[in-house]
Structures are given as C-alpha cells and as structure tokens.
Write a protein that holds these residues in place. Structure first.
Motif, PDB file in Angstrom:
ATOM      1  N   THR A 135      -7.597  -3.873   5.167  1.00 19.50           N
ATOM      2  CA  THR A 135      -7.653  -2.447   4.858  1.00 19.50           C
ATOM      3  C   THR A 135      -8.241  -1.668   6.025  1.00 19.50           C
ATOM      4  O   THR A 135      -8.297  -0.449   5.992  1.00 19.50           O
ATOM      5  CB  THR A 135      -8.504  -2.203   3.600  1.00 19.50           C
ATOM      6  N   GLY A 136      -8.734  -2.357   7.047  1.00 23.09           N
ATOM      7  CA  GLY A 136      -9.228  -1.670   8.236  1.00 23.09           C
ATOM      8  C   GLY A 136     -10.311  -2.397   8.999  1.00 23.09           C
ATOM      9  O   GLY A 136     -10.162  -2.690  10.181  1.00 23.09           O
ATOM     10  N   ASN A 137     -11.426  -2.741   8.347  1.00 20.88           N
ATOM     11  CA  ASN A 137     -12.562  -3.309   9.066  1.00 20.88           C
ATOM     12  C   ASN A 137     -12.314  -4.723   9.558  1.00 20.88           C
ATOM     13  O   ASN A 137     -12.700  -5.076  10.681  1.00 20.88           O
ATOM     14  CB  ASN A 137     -13.812  -3.279   8.189  1.00 20.88           C
ATOM     15  N   ALA A 138     -11.704  -5.564   8.738  1.00 19.45           N
ATOM     16  CA  ALA A 138     -11.396  -6.919   9.199  1.00 19.45           C
ATOM     17  C   ALA A 138     -10.445  -6.858  10.383  1.00 19.45           C
ATOM     18  O   ALA A 138     -10.547  -7.642  11.335  1.00 19.45           O
ATOM     19  CB  ALA A 138     -10.789  -7.739   8.065  1.00 19.45           C
ATOM     20  N   ALA A 139      -9.529  -5.899  10.335  1.00 23.02           N
ATOM     21  CA  ALA A 139      -8.562  -5.739  11.409  1.00 23.02           C
ATOM     22  C   ALA A 139      -9.246  -5.354  12.716  1.00 23.02           C
ATOM     23  O   ALA A 139      -9.037  -5.983  13.764  1.00 23.02           O
ATOM     24  CB  ALA A 139      -7.541  -4.684  11.017  1.00 23.02           C
ATOM     25  N   VAL A 176      -0.114  -3.578  16.074  1.00 19.88           N
ATOM     26  CA  VAL A 176      -0.466  -3.092  14.742  1.00 19.88           C
ATOM     27  C   VAL A 176       0.792  -2.787  13.948  1.00 19.88           C
ATOM     28  O   VAL A 176       1.671  -2.057  14.403  1.00 19.88           O
ATOM     29  CB  VAL A 176      -1.348  -1.830  14.825  1.00 19.88           C
ATOM     30  N   ILE A 177       0.867  -3.347  12.750  1.00 21.76           N
ATOM     31  CA  ILE A 177       1.968  -3.091  11.831  1.00 21.76           C
ATOM     32  C   ILE A 177       1.408  -2.328  10.642  1.00 21.76           C
ATOM     33  O   ILE A 177       0.620  -2.867   9.859  1.00 21.76           O
ATOM     34  CB  ILE A 177       2.650  -4.393  11.366  1.00 21.76           C
ATOM     35  N   SER A 178       1.761  -1.046  10.512  1.00 20.72           N
ATOM     36  CA  SER A 178       1.311  -0.224   9.394  1.00 20.72           C
ATOM     37  C   SER A 178       2.327  -0.358   8.263  1.00 20.72           C
ATOM     38  O   SER A 178       3.474   0.077   8.395  1.00 20.72           O
ATOM     39  CB  SER A 178       1.196   1.239   9.840  1.00 20.72           C
ATOM     40  N   VAL A 179       1.909  -0.973   7.176  1.00 21.18           N
ATOM     41  CA  VAL A 179       2.813  -1.303   6.078  1.00 21.18           C
ATOM     42  C   VAL A 179       2.820  -0.186   5.045  1.00 21.18           C
ATOM     43  O   VAL A 179       1.762   0.216   4.538  1.00 21.18           O
ATOM     44  CB  VAL A 179       2.410  -2.639   5.415  1.00 21.18           C
ATOM     45  N   GLN A 180       3.998   0.300   4.736  1.00 20.58           N
ATOM     46  CA  GLN A 180       4.138   1.389   3.765  1.00 20.58           C
ATOM     47  C   GLN A 180       4.071   0.807   2.351  1.00 20.58           C
ATOM     48  O   GLN A 180       5.080   0.576   1.699  1.00 20.58           O
ATOM     49  CB  GLN A 180       5.458   2.126   4.009  1.00 20.58           C
ATOM     50  N   GLY A 181       2.830   0.573   1.888  1.00 20.34           N
ATOM     51  CA  GLY A 181       2.641  -0.022   0.571  1.00 20.34           C
ATOM     52  C   GLY A 181       1.175  -0.318   0.326  1.00 20.34           C
ATOM     53  O   GLY A 181       0.293   0.143   1.052  1.00 20.34           O
ATOM     54  N   SER A 182       0.900  -1.087  -0.701  1.00 16.15           N
ATOM     55  CA  SER A 182      -0.466  -1.430  -1.093  1.00 16.15           C
ATOM     56  C   SER A 182      -1.027  -2.535  -0.200  1.00 16.15           C
ATOM     57  O   SER A 182      -0.317  -3.131   0.621  1.00 16.15           O
ATOM     58  CB  SER A 182      -0.474  -1.915  -2.541  1.00 16.15           C
ATOM     59  N   TYR A 183      -2.312  -2.822  -0.387  1.00 23.46           N
ATOM     60  CA  TYR A 183      -2.916  -3.939   0.357  1.00 23.46           C
ATOM     61  C   TYR A 183      -2.244  -5.253  -0.035  1.00 23.46           C
ATOM     62  O   TYR A 183      -2.049  -6.128   0.811  1.00 23.46           O
ATOM     63  CB  TYR A 183      -4.416  -4.021   0.097  1.00 23.46           C
ATOM     64  N   GLU A 184      -1.873  -5.407  -1.307  1.00 19.85           N
ATOM     65  CA  GLU A 184      -1.206  -6.632  -1.749  1.00 19.85           C
ATOM     66  C   GLU A 184       0.100  -6.832  -0.988  1.00 19.85           C
ATOM     67  O   GLU A 184       0.399  -7.935  -0.516  1.00 19.85           O
ATOM     68  CB  GLU A 184      -0.942  -6.544  -3.263  1.00 19.85           C
ATOM     69  N   GLU A 185       0.872  -5.769  -0.826  1.00 19.02           N
ATOM     70  CA  GLU A 185       2.129  -5.865  -0.083  1.00 19.02           C
ATOM     71  C   GLU A 185       1.866  -6.145   1.399  1.00 19.02           C
ATOM     72  O   GLU A 185       2.606  -6.897   2.048  1.00 19.02           O
ATOM     73  CB  GLU A 185       2.927  -4.568  -0.259  1.00 19.02           C
ATOM     74  N   THR A 186       0.803  -5.558   1.924  1.00 17.14           N
ATOM     75  CA  THR A 186       0.417  -5.799   3.318  1.00 17.14           C
ATOM     76  C   THR A 186       0.054  -7.255   3.533  1.00 17.14           C
ATOM     77  O   THR A 186       0.474  -7.895   4.508  1.00 17.14           O
ATOM     78  CB  THR A 186      -0.776  -4.898   3.694  1.00 17.14           C
ATOM     79  N   PHE A 187      -0.727  -7.802   2.596  1.00 19.50           N
ATOM     80  CA  PHE A 187      -1.136  -9.203   2.678  1.00 19.50           C
ATOM     81  C   PHE A 187       0.078 -10.126   2.654  1.00 19.50           C
ATOM     82  O   PHE A 187       0.167 -11.077   3.437  1.00 19.50           O
ATOM     83  CB  PHE A 187      -2.085  -9.534   1.516  1.00 19.50           C
TER      84      PHE A 187
END
Length: 413
Positions: A135-139, A176-187
């Motif tokens: 979501t940001g900090n781990a990245a 960086v890949i910004s995913v158009q969706g929720s964190y679950e979809e990003t994961f």
C-alpha cells in the motif's frame, strides 16, 4: 546458521530447512522461524549486547535469521528513539507512556526493518531483483534499501497509494506498477509476476523472514526500557505482519530470559477496515472487508498474515480497538502538539487506540504503555493539511497580522 533450527508452519506444524528463499508451507500456511534458544543464551548476554557500538537492528544478530558471513545492509535501519511522554500520559490518564518513533528509519517507516531483512536474505540467495506488493510503505522501504545495496526492484501498488510514497519509489529507481484496483488485486498481480520471472519475494505474507526483521522493534523497546516490561504495547494493524513480528520479538526475549514477563498487545485498526479485530471481537473466522479508511498503510481488507496476527493478540491476552478516521487524525494532532512527533495516519492509529481505550476506562492510571508510531507524517501531507487547515496568509503588514490574530482569537502573551 547454528542458532536457527527451521521454519515451522503455523497451521500444520510441518518444518522446513531455513534456506534464504524460504516461502510458505505446502498447505498454504505461513512459516515461523524457530531458534535454538539454548545456543542463543550461550552466545548473547545483556552485558555483551550493551557493549556493542552498532546502533541498528543488526546489533541483535543472535536473534536474527542471517548467516555469520552476511553483511549488514547499507542503510542504518532501527534504533529509533523511544520517548517518554509524561505530558501526554497525564492528558490520557496513564501512569507512564512512551512513544516509539519508527518514522525516523531511512525511508520513514517501520517497514524498513522487514525490507532490510529481505535485502540481506536476497543477497544470501544470490538474487539481483526483489519484488513486492504494497500500500506504500513496504514498497518505498524495499526500493530504498535495495537501491543502497545495488539490487533492482519491481513494486506493485494500488492506484490510491499517496503520491509522496510513489515519489519515493520513483526516486529510488524502482519499476513501479500502479494497479487500478484494491490491495488484494495488487497482491495477486505481484504474486503472478514473481512466480513468472523468479524474483526474490518480499511479500510479508509469503516470506517468513520479514516478521523477523519487524520483531527488532520489540527488541529495541525492551532494551531501551532497560528490560522492564510495560503493561501494554500498542500498534497499528493492517495485514498482520507487524503485530506478529512484535510479539515474536517479545517471546524471543522471554525465552532467553532477558525479560521476566510479557506485555499485552493492543491491536489498533481503522474502523473502516478491521477484519482481524472483528474476528477477535466476534470469535468467528476473519472475513474480508472494504478498504474504507484514509489510513492507507493499514487499509488491508484481505490480511495475508492473519494466522500469526490473531495468534499474537490471543496469546498476549491482547486488546482490540477500532478507531474512526476522525479519531486517527485527532491523534495525529495530539501527538504533534504534545510530543513533537509527526506520524502518518496509519502510523498514529496505535496512539488513537490508546486514547480511545483510556477514554473508555479500559486502561488508565495504573498502566504503563508503549505506543509505536510506524510511519512519518510526511508520507501523507495531504490528509494532514485537510485535518489541520491552512496557515495564515497575509501580506507583510503588521495591521493585517493584528487583524488576522483578532479574527482567529489568537492572543499573544
């Protein structure tokens, strides 16, 4: 690693050799790193630790899953300040209160601890590329720590990630890949990409070594308190890895005799996204929730480290508390005005939880509490500005200054 026995599944109990690229159990369960505590006790004493000049997370090597030959990562991670805050303790009605400001880590969050461990283990594995979803900090923590070590990163973030965190990623040279969706979809997309290209996996729900990095916050707290255990330690909770790591560190210290009792944990979640706390409150299995909170770092509707997190809360006889976005932003201002500590919304959620529990009379004047601030407020200045308002803006004119003060009922002694 003579001091490490194996990785053990928290679900089925199966054990695995502690190789550098260890992931999850065949049953899907997350692994826990198990140490030879007799070996650790024979090689680490409080006196030996106190004599070490190293002021970073690597001062605790006997309790970390790294080989003797593994070099510390380049950035100074850990040994963040622990401030005693008597004024805030008095306001809240607590006996004693300390604030652990982990926003002072190199990329401004506690997650530097996990990322430094990921970089160390990637080096052991001979990897040149590390990837994760966040979501940001781990990245940002991974991108910064990897850049300092000369490793490449691929980072997947949901499109709602604050611009300040994305700017860090780009500055550190991450793809960086910004995913158009929720964190679950990003994961899920990050998992598919990691499997396809064989990158080293920094995802906390898959890599068991990351909790071992995060647990160093507990080791530091107890050493900074001269091994005197507080009644409670409060921390914000998202995917569950941080509270799991906090508890693991405390249990490690108890196992080697450095502390004589364990504190109770306070799990603080945003009311708009609290699947783990809801599970504790209802006694039911956790269920996914909407990610409905401005505290983006803990906006995790499908927590990937639920088993370890729930175990930590239950084993510690912990408290759970859900706070609204308004309560979170109020806590941000309270910490700033009484302690001079600027935390991002997710970073101060633990403090918001402590305040709410004090107001409810659950904890109070007989209790000692440590509240961990997990990220710096400069990560998300937009919400801070919305909460605190804009500054006085006038021409360079004393009459206009006096008028502005009068309008805002500002009196100058």
């Amino acid at each position: 690693m003579k001091h490490v026995k194996y990785g053990k599944c928290v679900k089925c109990g199966r054990t695995y050799s502690a190789v550098p690229d260890l992931t999850t159990c065949a049953c899907g369960g997350i692994l826990d790193i198990v140490y030879d505590y007799e070996y650790v006790r024979a090689h680490l004493t409080k006196e030996k630790l106190a004599a070490r000049p190293e002021r970073s997370m690597w001062r605790y090597r006997e309790l970390l899953p790294v080989a003797d030959s593994t070099e510390p990562t380049p950035l100074r991670v850990g040994w963040s300040p622990l401030y005693e805050e008597p004024r805030l303790a008095e306001i809240l009605g607590l006996k004693r209160l300390w604030v652990k400001d982990d926003g002072q880590n190199p990329t401004a969050s506690l997650k530097d601890r996990a990322s430094a461990m990921a970089v160390a283990k990637a080096r052991e594995a001979g990897a040149s590329v590390i990837a994760c979803s966040s979501t940001g900090n781990a990245a940002s923590s991974l991108a910064g720590n990897a850049a300092a070590a000369g490793l490449s990163t691929y980072i997947f973030v949901p499109s709602r990630a604050p611009k300040g965190k994305v700017a860090q990623l780009m500055t550190f040279g991450a793809t960086v890949i910004s995913v158009q969706g929720s964190y679950e979809e990003t994961f899920e997309l990050s998992k598919q990409a990691i499997d396809r290209w064989g990158w080293y996996n920094r995802n906390a729900a898959i890599n068991p070594y990351l909790s071992e990095g995060k647990k160093t916050v507990a080791l530091e707290i107890m050493e900074q308190l001269d091994w005197q255990t507080p009644d409670y330690i409060a921390i914000s909770v998202g995917d569950g890895c941080t509270i799991a790591g906090l508890w693991k560190g405390l249990k490690d210290l108890y196992a080697i005799g450095f502390i004589d009792r364990l504190p109770r944990l306070i799990s603080a979640q945003a009311a708009g996204c609290c699947p783990l706390n809801r599970s504790i409150e209802t006694g039911e299995d956790w269920r996914p929730m909407e990610e409905n909170t401005l505290a983006d770092s803990i906006a995790v509707g499908v927590p990937r480290n639920a088993d370890k997190a729930l175990m930590a809360i239950r084993e510690s006889d912990g408290l759970v508390v859900n706070v609204s976005d308004e309560e979170i932003m109020a806590a941000q201002k309270l910490l700033g005005r009484t302690c001079g500590v600027f935390g991002e919304p997710a970073g101060v959620t633990g403090a918001a939880g402590v305040k709410k529990l004090c107001e409810a009379g659950v904890i109070g004047e007989d209790n000692t509490v440590v509240s961990v601030v997990t990220g710096n407020g400069l990560k998300d200045v937009a919400n801070a500005i919305k909460s605190c308002g804009e500054p006085i803006s006038i021409p360079s004119d004393m009459d206009r200054l006096l008028a502005a003060f009068a309008e805002r009922r500002i009196t100058v002694d």
